[in-house]
Motif scaffolding. Structure first.
Motif, PDB file in Angstrom:
ATOM      1  N   LYS A 236     -15.292  -1.158  -7.986  1.00  0.00           N
ATOM      2  CA  LYS A 236     -16.549  -0.426  -7.919  1.00  0.00           C
ATOM      3  C   LYS A 236     -16.992   0.003  -9.313  1.00  0.00           C
ATOM      4  O   LYS A 236     -18.167   0.040  -9.611  1.00  0.00           O
ATOM      5  N   GLY A 237     -16.027   0.343 -10.121  1.00  0.00           N
ATOM      6  CA  GLY A 237     -16.354   0.772 -11.478  1.00  0.00           C
ATOM      7  C   GLY A 237     -17.081  -0.313 -12.237  1.00  0.00           C
ATOM      8  O   GLY A 237     -18.079  -0.060 -12.904  1.00  0.00           O
ATOM      9  N   ALA A 238     -16.566  -1.544 -12.096  1.00  0.00           N
ATOM     10  CA  ALA A 238     -17.191  -2.666 -12.795  1.00  0.00           C
ATOM     11  C   ALA A 238     -18.590  -2.908 -12.252  1.00  0.00           C
ATOM     12  O   ALA A 238     -19.530  -3.169 -13.005  1.00  0.00           O
ATOM     13  N   ALA A 239     -18.725  -2.782 -10.918  1.00  0.00           N
ATOM     14  CA  ALA A 239     -20.028  -2.988 -10.298  1.00  0.00           C
ATOM     15  C   ALA A 239     -21.013  -1.932 -10.803  1.00  0.00           C
ATOM     16  O   ALA A 239     -22.153  -2.240 -11.135  1.00  0.00           O
ATOM     17  N   ARG A 240     -20.536  -0.718 -10.904  1.00  0.00           N
ATOM     18  CA  ARG A 240     -21.408   0.364 -11.368  1.00  0.00           C
ATOM     19  C   ARG A 240     -21.931   0.089 -12.772  1.00  0.00           C
ATOM     20  O   ARG A 240     -23.121   0.214 -13.049  1.00  0.00           O
ATOM     21  N   LYS A 241     -21.024  -0.306 -13.632  1.00  0.00           N
ATOM     22  CA  LYS A 241     -21.431  -0.554 -15.012  1.00  0.00           C
ATOM     23  C   LYS A 241     -22.505  -1.634 -15.091  1.00  0.00           C
ATOM     24  O   LYS A 241     -23.479  -1.509 -15.835  1.00  0.00           O
ATOM     25  N   MET A 242     -22.271  -2.698 -14.333  1.00  0.00           N
ATOM     26  CA  MET A 242     -23.230  -3.779 -14.367  1.00  0.00           C
ATOM     27  C   MET A 242     -24.561  -3.351 -13.776  1.00  0.00           C
ATOM     28  O   MET A 242     -25.618  -3.687 -14.288  1.00  0.00           O
ATOM     29  N   LEU A 243     -24.513  -2.579 -12.729  1.00  0.00           N
ATOM     30  CA  LEU A 243     -25.722  -2.075 -12.097  1.00  0.00           C
ATOM     31  C   LEU A 243     -26.500  -1.200 -13.076  1.00  0.00           C
ATOM     32  O   LEU A 243     -27.726  -1.297 -13.197  1.00  0.00           O
ATOM     33  N   GLN A 244     -25.761  -0.365 -13.795  1.00  0.00           N
ATOM     34  CA  GLN A 244     -26.412   0.521 -14.762  1.00  0.00           C
ATOM     35  C   GLN A 244     -27.035  -0.269 -15.900  1.00  0.00           C
ATOM     36  O   GLN A 244     -28.015   0.132 -16.483  1.00  0.00           O
ATOM     37  N   ASN A 245     -26.443  -1.419 -16.176  1.00  0.00           N
ATOM     38  CA  ASN A 245     -26.993  -2.269 -17.223  1.00  0.00           C
ATOM     39  C   ASN A 245     -28.171  -3.097 -16.733  1.00  0.00           C
ATOM     40  O   ASN A 245     -28.739  -3.876 -17.476  1.00  0.00           O
ATOM     41  N   GLY A 246     -28.459  -2.960 -15.462  1.00  0.00           N
ATOM     42  CA  GLY A 246     -29.569  -3.738 -14.924  1.00  0.00           C
ATOM     43  C   GLY A 246     -29.238  -5.201 -14.754  1.00  0.00           C
ATOM     44  O   GLY A 246     -30.098  -6.056 -14.907  1.00  0.00           O
ATOM     45  N   GLY A 247     -27.996  -5.506 -14.439  1.00  0.00           N
ATOM     46  CA  GLY A 247     -27.610  -6.906 -14.368  1.00  0.00           C
ATOM     47  C   GLY A 247     -27.428  -7.460 -12.966  1.00  0.00           C
ATOM     48  O   GLY A 247     -26.957  -8.565 -12.809  1.00  0.00           O
TER      49      GLY A 247
END
Length: 425
Positions: free
Chosen positions: A373-384
């Motif tokens: 989930k952490g990785a998903a969050r980061k990518m989501l925050q990056n708009g990816g």
RNA sequence: GGGCAGUUACCAGAGUGGCCAAAUGGGGCGGACUGUAAAUCCGCUGUCUUUCGACUUCGGUGGUUCGAAUCCACCACUGCCCA
């Protein structure tokens, strides 16, 4: 057809030993290239040596593909700054089988041909040679001084990780291959990547000293990207020739993504298109680079060569579906379109969970699109991340049945090029 | 066998008792711009997690200390020099 001239205009010739061209013009010549069984599939880095053999055979000469069962146990120090890990015998055997079956696809082994291709494994002759035999038969003819002068050795001696006797011996082992093939198969020519030059020359030297005979060699340049990056690597690692490791769609995409300057170089090297056609393609491409004529042609020709016409068509279809209307809404994709997309990652997801609604982070992690989930969050925050082609920025978003396309699918994109299709059932 | 130097994240490489999950560069990933290019700019880059925080890392094992990547001991590995 003159092999050397052909390879020259294609930019596939780096070093060539004097007399090689004369030898090729004089008679049908047997030539070999060695392949390393470091993995159970070849990757596109091996494509150029394969093509050398194909060109050779087309020019009427006889190609031998050598799988390095013995040399693989030693480890080639060329281009390596550190000692290699040794492969277990079991692993090696598995790899040899894989590599062998791939090579069989590219060359013509029809035994009725005078220049039928052949496959060999240097383990077959090395297994019967004792260490003492070897150092007396081969070792006696080559001085250590000579071996130390090799670039691959010198670099390691200057570096700070050293070099084992095993790897030091490598060039002699490979040199012996050439000698063996020269004696037993009348093989007079060795080809390979330019990093192999040193090893190859040790072979011709050994042949000269042991038999007084003459052997020849040429090498092709190592492929690099115009920006200096490593060729053939992507975020997912190597581009393999095995469809199970790199799908034809991914393979096609790799070439389609070549930069303009690379495409012009690569199309000469990796396709068999004639010079005039390539030149006109380049002119057309330059007139309107955005159409990426070169990349498309390159990707088509190569995917066809490696995976066949059928797989090429599928790869193109998938590309069409995922990219050509990328701006259009997902509704333009029919059920059939979605169901028949090939080559991208597909997973199944439970319909019950969707009915109940799942938070976006868990959903992405559970489908292995991200590791956590952490990785998903980061990518989501990056708009990816996009779901059904709409960029998601809301970390709280719930995925439920409203997100289903045709009641069944969810299309997820990470970045522009990584597509995932989730089938809900 | 003796002497010297070293071992830090994907790589290179700083850090020599607390401000260290650890500078910087490269690489990788994502974003913007574009053409699913290149160049440029921006963000992320130990793991997990409700951005709180928790946990595990600086060759290994023990120790000193309130506190260790940093000090000590032993071990392992690598390089260089000598035998």
């Amino acid at each position: 057809m003159n092999l050397i001239k052909e390879l020259t205009w294609r930019g596939m010739l780096q070093d060539i030993m004097p007399g090689t061209e004369e030898q090729l013009n004089k008679e049908m010549t047997t030539a070999y290239v060695g392949f390393d069984p470091t993995a159970d599939s070849l990757h596109i880095g091996s494509l150029v040596p394969i093509l050398l053999l194909v060109h050779l055979q087309k020019a009427g000469h006889k190609p031998i593909a050598l799988v390095g069962g013995a040399t693989g146990m030693v480890g080639d120090p060329s281009g390596k700054s550190e000692e290699r890990n040794m492969l277990s015998e079991e692993e090696l055997n598995k790899n040899i089988i894989g590599v062998r079956s791939q090579l069989e696809k590219f060359l013509n082994f029809d035994a009725t041909l005078p220049n039928a291709a052949e496959l060999t494994n240097n383990y077959d002759w090395f297994k019967g040679i004792s260490f003492l035999d070897f150092i007396r038969d081969a070792g006696k003819h080559i001085t250590v001084n000579y071996m130390m002068a090799k670039d691959s050795v010198k670099k390691r001696l200057e570096g700070d990780s050293g070099m084992s006797f095993t790897e030091f011996t490598y060039q002699l082992v490979q040199g012996y291959d050439f000698y063996w093939l020269y004696k037993n198969k009348n093989c007079k020519l060795q080809m390979g990547g330019s990093d192999q030059w040193g090893n190859i020359v040790t072979g011709t030297e050994l042949i000269r000293r042991k038999t007084g005979g003459e052997a020849f060699a040429f090498t092709c340049p190592l492929i690099k990207k115009a920006d200096g990056g490593k060729f053939g690597k992507t975020e997912k690692g190597n581009i393999w020739l095995d469809a199970n490791k790199t799908t034809p769609y991914q393979f096609y995409q790799f070439w389609l993504n070549a930069s303009d300057s690379d495409a012009a170089t690569w199309i000469k090297i990796f396709t068999f298109l004639p010079e005039t056609e390539i030149n006109s393609l380049i002119v057309t491409h330059d007139a309107n680079p955005a159409d990426r004529i070169l990349q498309k042609k390159l990707a088509e020709e190569l995917t066809k060569f490696v995976h066949g016409e059928n797989e090429l068509e599928k790869a193109k279809e998938t590309t069409e579906k995922l990219f050509s209307n990328a701006k259009a809404s997902v509704d333009s994709l029919s059920v059939e379109d979605l169901a028949s997309i090939e080559g991208i990652v597909k997973t199944n997801y439970s319909a019950e969970k969707i009915k109940a609604g799942v938070d976006i982070l868990s959903f992405l992690a559970e489908n292995s699109i991200f590791e956590s989930k952490g990785a998903a969050r980061k990518m989501l925050q990056n708009g990816g991340v996009s779901i059904n082609r709409e960029k998601i920025t809301d970390l709280q978003m719930m995925v439920d049945k409203n997100n289903l396309l045709h009641n069944k699918f969810i299309l997820i994109q990470v970045g522009k090029k990584n597509n995932f299709l989730i089938a809900v059932e």
